[in-house]
Design a protein around this motif. Structure first.
Motif, short mmCIF file in Angstrom:
data_model
loop_
_atom_site.label_atom_id
_atom_site.label_comp_id
_atom_site.label_asym_id
_atom_site.label_seq_id
_atom_site.Cartn_x
_atom_site.Cartn_y
_atom_site.Cartn_z
N GLY A 74 0.84 -1.19 0.00
CA GLY A 74 0.00 0.00 0.00
C GLY A 74 0.87 1.25 0.00
N ILE A 75 0.53 2.21 -0.83
CA ILE A 75 1.29 3.46 -0.93
C ILE A 75 0.36 4.60 -0.52
N VAL A 76 0.83 5.42 0.42
CA VAL A 76 -0.08 6.32 1.13
C VAL A 76 0.24 7.80 0.89
N GLY A 77 -0.79 8.55 0.54
CA GLY A 77 -0.74 10.01 0.59
C GLY A 77 -1.79 10.47 1.59
N HIS A 78 -1.62 11.68 2.13
CA HIS A 78 -2.60 12.09 3.14
C HIS A 78 -2.77 13.59 3.23
N TYR A 79 -3.90 13.95 3.79
CA TYR A 79 -4.26 15.34 4.12
C TYR A 79 -3.22 15.97 5.05
N ASP A 80 -2.89 17.23 4.82
CA ASP A 80 -2.03 17.99 5.73
C ASP A 80 -0.64 17.36 5.89
N CYS A 81 -0.07 16.93 4.77
CA CYS A 81 1.26 16.29 4.84
C CYS A 81 2.34 17.36 4.92
N ALA A 82 3.09 17.34 6.02
CA ALA A 82 4.15 18.34 6.23
C ALA A 82 5.35 18.07 5.32
N GLY A 83 5.56 16.81 4.98
CA GLY A 83 6.72 16.46 4.15
C GLY A 83 6.45 16.65 2.67
N ASN A 84 5.19 16.77 2.30
CA ASN A 84 4.80 16.89 0.90
C ASN A 84 3.60 17.85 0.84
N PRO A 85 3.87 19.15 1.12
CA PRO A 85 2.76 20.09 1.33
C PRO A 85 2.19 20.63 0.02
N VAL A 86 1.58 19.74 -0.74
CA VAL A 86 0.93 20.14 -1.99
C VAL A 86 -0.52 19.70 -1.94
N GLU A 87 -1.34 20.28 -2.80
CA GLU A 87 -2.78 20.03 -2.73
C GLU A 87 -3.12 18.57 -3.10
N GLN A 88 -4.33 18.18 -2.73
CA GLN A 88 -4.73 16.78 -2.90
C GLN A 88 -4.65 16.33 -4.36
N GLY A 89 -5.03 17.21 -5.28
CA GLY A 89 -5.01 16.82 -6.69
C GLY A 89 -3.62 16.44 -7.16
N ILE A 90 -2.62 17.18 -6.70
CA ILE A 90 -1.24 16.84 -7.07
C ILE A 90 -0.82 15.54 -6.40
N GLN A 91 -1.23 15.36 -5.15
CA GLN A 91 -0.88 14.11 -4.45
C GLN A 91 -1.51 12.90 -5.14
N MET A 92 -2.71 13.07 -5.69
CA MET A 92 -3.35 11.95 -6.39
C MET A 92 -2.52 11.54 -7.60
N LYS A 93 -1.99 12.52 -8.31
CA LYS A 93 -1.12 12.22 -9.45
C LYS A 93 0.18 11.54 -8.98
N GLN A 94 0.70 12.02 -7.86
CA GLN A 94 1.91 11.40 -7.30
C GLN A 94 1.65 9.95 -6.90
N ILE A 95 0.48 9.70 -6.31
CA ILE A 95 0.13 8.32 -5.92
C ILE A 95 0.09 7.44 -7.16
N ASP A 96 -0.49 7.95 -8.21
CA ASP A 96 -0.57 7.21 -9.47
C ASP A 96 0.83 6.86 -9.98
N ASP A 97 1.72 7.84 -10.01
CA ASP A 97 3.09 7.61 -10.48
C ASP A 97 3.83 6.66 -9.53
N ALA A 98 3.59 6.81 -8.23
CA ALA A 98 4.25 5.96 -7.25
C ALA A 98 3.82 4.50 -7.40
N VAL A 99 2.53 4.30 -7.62
CA VAL A 99 2.03 2.93 -7.82
C VAL A 99 2.69 2.32 -9.05
N ARG A 100 2.80 3.11 -10.12
CA ARG A 100 3.43 2.62 -11.33
C ARG A 100 4.89 2.20 -11.09
#
Ligand code: ZN
Length: 131
Positions: A74-100
């Protein structure tokens, strides 16, 4: 003695995301334990490309997969991430790339993209299941 069963999560180091994701993966996959690979905002590193962070994540995942025979990742992104402080839409794209990326490491393993929301609830956003 029955053999322990494992899954593996690549989670943020954020203390708020540990227990919800462990519980979610235990329930979803029926495993006894969830190995924890943690970095600050790991989906950012996994989406960006090769780096020492990514090498470390992969080395930790290898131990979980090889020694514990983890059945899924499982690869996790989350709300209010201090280490990756970008909006949810960008994190969703990052999750997609990370899964790949993680899929390319472990062609036979199911890889899940998970989002932890502002109420610390876990939502499955991607399920990449090998045929
Ligand atoms: Zn975080």
């Amino acid at each position: 003695m029955s053999e322990a069963s494992f899954a593996c999560m690549i989670n943020c180091m954020d203390g708020r995301t540990q227990e919800p994701v462990i519980q979610f993966m235990k329930q979803k996959l029926g495993v006894s334990y969830v190995d924890a690979v943690t970095e600050p905002g790991p989906i950012r590193y996994l989406a960006e490309g090769d780096s020492p962070w990514v090498e470390n994540i992969r080395a930790c995942c290898d131990i979980s997969v090889v020694k514990h025979r983890a059945c899924a990742i499982g690869i996790v992104g989350h709300y209010d991430c201090a280490g990756n402080p970008v909006e949810q839409g960008i994190q969703m794209k990052q999750i997609d790339d990370a899964v790949r990326r993680v899929r390319s490491w472990y062609p036979a393993l199911p890889v899940y993209g998970l989002w932890v929301d502002a109420s610390w609830r876990v939502e499955e956003v991607i399920a990449d299941i090998p045929q």
